[in-house]
Design an enzyme around this catalytic site. Structure first.
Site, PDB file in Angstrom:
ATOM      1  CG  ASP A  82      -1.830   1.181   1.307  1.00 14.78           C
ATOM      2  OD1 ASP A  82      -2.664   1.327   0.414  1.00 14.78           O
ATOM      3  OD2 ASP A  82      -1.704   1.970   2.269  1.00 14.78           O
TER       4      ASP A  82
ATOM      5  CD  GLU B  87      -2.447   2.596  -3.421  1.00 15.17           C
ATOM      6  OE1 GLU B  87      -3.435   3.321  -3.573  1.00 15.17           O
ATOM      7  OE2 GLU B  87      -1.794   2.587  -2.364  1.00 15.17           O
TER       8      GLU B  87
END
Length: 634
Positions: free
Chosen positions: A310, A363
């Site tokens: 993330d 990401e």
């Protein structure tokens, strides 16, 4: 996997303090073991600036005077074996800081945690589960780049709930989620973070227990059971992982030993103002051991097949989410976080050395170069990157009234300018259906029927575009309201015709995708894609070829307007008969039924192709055509 059963060796301590111990969970935390003839638990914690450390728990009335840890490392490792403690015991570390304060902290390496709102750590045995996924784990020759990947992204607490509103447990999810995903044709489940976290509304992205599977849904072995069931049904498991920042809750990592230990000592580097969290200090060797060990922990102990990392951009840039005056440059005057870059490269090298078939997805929302290239050529070493540019462009395009789409045609075609610069995943994730952005179906313009037709057309284009695929739960049946983590998806919508037919369309599209190597085998190579016509902006139509390594191809055409286009001519590479193998406008999917069936290519050159087809383009629809036979051979 057997856990280490003795005190950390000098070599363990050396590697840990060098930032090169990638399995530090085998001696840190609360280890159930036997010393002499006594069963008990060895507690080990890193707190270099503490004056003293005690273990308090339900086994000593939360009074730790008799359970003081011994410092065994000049760099701050403390340990103590306590006999006659068993799994399930609750505990914390009570740390006396250098300035005389007492702070009560959960164990950073705890394997389990007390159910919220409790904040204690829990002794757990994570080495005793008997796995049944040997066949899955021992797959040889699997190359994800040349394989179908269609991922179902799931938040465990809101995919579905019990009738009383309570969470489904890991074991309940194994019974209902796994067969659903298999039936729908997905290859993988991606789970939003399952590390222990205090606030449901953080969705797991603000953790306190990086090694503790959240107790919201059951025990560590319950989660192992869920993953085991996935593997036995041929479904891979990816887990969201958050090495960029952590929450500020008092029992967590913040000011762990009375000083900035896990967070950066410079306030401007520690503070993540946008999320109200703290950034890790990647320059500290013990933090590198902690984070890299944690990644390998989930892959090793829980058998997950990959990690979606993330907020990589927030790690790479010192000024990410910050205004002028809120950040300071690196030693060369730049905004790159040099320590974070080194950590990411070291992380990926460690993962692929042990798990060469792992999926490690970034990401990363900027144009940082070489994200999915090897570290030895200067890359970050991930093997996939979420294509956020494609997602933003195409969702912006789809939200337009079709009458205006001709002026924004580049939003559909620009992604092919860079589609093969990285190994991409095309994400339609949870982030796109929250915070006022609307659900996917509600983003679409037009009346009720047109919203669904637009979404089906979009899914057909998405599935054929180069790159692996990810869809957030609810998108497959047209969840109409934004995702709410506090309640179940609206499964009752399947009782309405268009919602049920959309689910059937996505199911068939998933299975067709998996059957057709042309749609995925050369995802990361120009040889697998060719434009037929990317210039028909005035009619908002695009057409292209997807090809496999044997030369088999599928023709993809999407009409992004509600106008039926009769006698539309499109160039094709071979003479013969073509069959329409997918049409999102079919009545069984809720469409108007403008289908083509079989088509015969004409010897008319068109779109720089030797032959062409004259066909009917249905409104707001994607169609797939497959060459079936040379007419002369019939």
């Amino acid at each position: 996997m057997a856990m280490i059963s003795n005190e950390a060796s000098d070599y363990d301590l050396y590697l840990f303090h060098e930032g090169r111990h990638f399995h530090s969970y085998r001696f840190m935390g609360a280890q159930i073991q036997q010393v002499g003839n006594r069963d008990g638990v060895r507690f080990t914690v890193w707190a270099p600036n503490a004056a003293a450390v005690q273990v308090v728990g339900d086994f000593n009335g939360w009074q730790g005077e008799q359970h003081c840890l011994k410092r065994i490392s000049q760099s701050g490792i403390w340990t103590l074996f306590i006999p006659d403690i068993d799994k399930g015991a609750l505990y914390k570390y009570e740390i006396q800081t250098a300035d005389g304060r007492l702070v009560s902290k959960a164990d950073p390496y705890a394997f389990a945690a007390e159910l919220r709102p409790g904040t204690a750590s829990q002794v757990a045995d994570i080495g005793g589960y008997l796995w049944g996924d040997d066949t899955w784990r021992q797959q040889e020759g699997f190359v994800s780049y040349q394989s179908p990947l269609v991922i179902y992204e799931v938040h465990a607490g809101s995919w579905q709930r019990n009738s009383d509103g309570s969470f489904l447990t890991y074991r309940q999810l194994a019974e209902v989620l796994v067969p659903y995903v298999k039936d729908m044709g997905y290859t993988h489940i991606e789970l939003l973070p399952l590390a222990e976290h205090p606030l449901d509304a953080s969705w797991g992205y603000q953790a306190t227990g990086y090694y503790a599977a959240t107790s919201r849904y059951g025990s560590p072995t319950d989660l192992m059971y869920l993953i085991d069931c996935c593997h036995q049904q041929g479904i891979g498991v990816i887990m969201d992982w958050v090495p960029g920042h952590f929450c500020k809750d008092d029992h967590g990592l913040r000011q762990f030993d009375g000083t900035a230990l896990y967070e950066h000592w410079q306030t401007d580097r520690a503070e993540n103002y946008g999320w109200g969290t703290l950034n890790f200090d990647y320059s500290t060797p013990e933090i590198r051991s902690f984070l890299i060990s944690n990644a390998l922990f989930w892959l090793n102990v829980y058998h997950v097949d990959g990690l979606r990392v993330d907020a990589v951009a927030s790690m790479l840039y010192l000024d990410y989410g910050k205004e002028s005056g809120q950040w300071s440059p690196n030693q060369y005057g730049g905004r790159e976080n040099i320590e974070a870059i080194a950590l990411i490269r070291q992380l990926n090298e460690a993962i692929f050395a042990e798990f060469p078939q792992a999926l490690v997805m970034a990401e990363e929302s900027t144009a940082w170069p070489l994200v999915t290239k090897p570290t030895y050529v200067g890359g970050l070493g991930f093997n996939y990157k979420w294509n956020m540019g494609w997602m933003n462009d195409t969702l912006r395009y789809m939200s337009l009234d079709p009458i205006h789409r001709q002026w924004e045609h580049h939003l559909l075609t620009f992604s092919l300018m860079y589609a093969f610069s990285e190994n991409f995943v095309l994400p339609l994730s949870h982030d796109e259906v929250v915070h006022g952005k609307k659900s996917l179906v509600d983003k679409m313009p037009g009346d009720y029927w047109q919203k669904f037709a637009n979404l089906r057309a979009f899914y057909g284009y998405w599935m054929a575009h180069p790159g692996k695929k990810l869809l957030f739960m609810g998108g497959e049946f047209g969840q109409f309201i934004e995702w709410n983590e506090a309640q179940s998806l609206d499964w009752h919508l399947l009782g309405y015709e268009l919602h049920g037919k959309l689910k059937g369309y996505v199911q068939n599209l998933n299975h067709l995708y998996r059957q057709q190597a042309a749609l995925w085998q050369l995802d990361h190579d120009w040889q697998g894609f060719q434009w037929i016509d990317c210039h028909d902006y005035s009619q908002s139509v695009i057409s292209f070829l997807r090809t496999d390594d044997q030369g088999n191809f599928i023709i993809v055409i999407t009409n992004f307007t509600p106008i039926v286009r009769y006698n539309y001519r499109v160039g094709v590479p071979k003479a013969g008969r073509y069959r329409e193998i997918m049409n999102s406008d079919a009545e069984c999917y809720g469409g108007s039924g403008q289908i083509n069936g079989e088509l015969l290519a004409q010897p008319t050159e068109w779109h720089s192709q030797p032959c062409s087809l004259e066909l009917k383009l249905p409104p707001l629809a994607s169609i797939y055509l497959q060459w079936e036979a040379d007419v002369a051979s019939d």
